[in-house]
Design an enzyme around this catalytic site. Sequence first.
Site, PDB file in Angstrom:
ATOM      1  N   HIS A 195      38.162  13.791  52.944  1.00  0.00           N
ATOM      2  CA  HIS A 195      39.510  13.932  52.379  1.00  0.00           C
ATOM      3  C   HIS A 195      39.494  13.297  50.993  1.00  0.00           C
ATOM      4  CE1 HIS A 195      39.762   9.740  53.496  1.00  0.00           C
ATOM      5  NE2 HIS A 195      39.585  10.038  54.790  1.00  0.00           N
TER       6      HIS A 195
ATOM      7  N   HIS B 120      37.618   9.940  50.373  1.00  0.00           N
ATOM      8  CA  HIS B 120      36.174  10.035  50.146  1.00  0.00           C
ATOM      9  C   HIS B 120      35.883  10.569  48.734  1.00  0.00           C
ATOM     10  CE1 HIS B 120      36.421  10.717  54.658  1.00  0.00           C
ATOM     11  NE2 HIS B 120      35.562   9.722  54.602  1.00  0.00           N
TER      12      HIS B 120
ATOM     13  N   GLN C 126      28.030   2.904  65.886  1.00  0.00           N
ATOM     14  CA  GLN C 126      29.258   2.164  65.612  1.00  0.00           C
ATOM     15  C   GLN C 126      30.417   2.600  66.505  1.00  0.00           C
ATOM     16  OE1 GLN C 126      29.191   3.526  61.410  1.00  0.00           O
ATOM     17  NE2 GLN C 126      31.400   3.761  61.627  1.00  0.00           N
TER      18      GLN C 126
END
Length: 282
Positions: A39, A42, A66
């Site tokens: 989006h 970024h 993660q």
Amino acid sequence: MAQSILPAVRDVTALRDAVRAWRKAGLRVGLVPTMGALHEGHLSLVRAAKERCDRVVASLFVNPRQFAPHEDFERYPRDEGGDSQMLAGAGCDLLFAPERGVMYPEGFATSVIVADVSVPLEGDFRPHFFGGVATVVTKLLLQCLPDVALFGEKDYQQLLVIKKLARDLDIPVEILGCPTVREHDGLAMSSRNAYLSEDERRIAGRLNLILHDAIKAVRHGAPIADAEAEASRHLTAAGFTVVDYVAIRHAETLAPVSDASSARILAAAWLGKTRLIDNMAV
Ligand code: AMP
């Protein structure tokens, strides 16, 4: 005019060859690590990298280490074709999109654990998270060896963790934090916003406003604990289903503070199955 599709490499040797050739030609290289589903947040990192560097590499890797087993690894949005178009449009020069086996080959056994700034807040609620992030970011920095790597303040604690690991491990890369990009109502852009229903999306827009109100209260002399508790109550009243934390902490160490100078407000709260985080300078 159709946008060019970005050149992509999928293994470390090809990445290093490309970066080495650029640096040999005297070019400055920036790296923007992402998990895709891109989006404007970024893309702002890619543009900031392009302002400072001659060539920009973006990495796209949904890092399994993660995510806890109960988290959203499987349903995390993935769209490499769309991401590649957006990156090319923002001036990115190369996509590094490794498969899982390239990042974590058979027998992979090393973890990077950062103490101190990893421990509170996100560390309390997602104990696996920063180990996964620190390990993958260390690998990406060493695989690419850019001049500078850019990260969003949207993930503020993560930015502190990455600055710390680069310093502690003498990784010769400048770590640069960039401001959070927001929607019209102030909601921090996030790939996970795509999970929100229409109703949840409306409520989500309240998070940043409630944090702004808490900042105002502290600036007008409210005790920090009262401002945190009040913000938490407002989030619940607005429709957030669970508030993990609202915390006003020292902006560099994340230690509790008794006054607001050099402080940051950070929060994490759930809307149904979606967890949102946000933070701002106090
Ligand atoms: P992610 O793909 O969510 O792992 O994020 C990749 C990078 O983009 C991280 O450095 C994030 O902090 C950054 N980022 C994500 N959302 C935003 C945003 N709304 N504004 C600025 N940077 C962001």
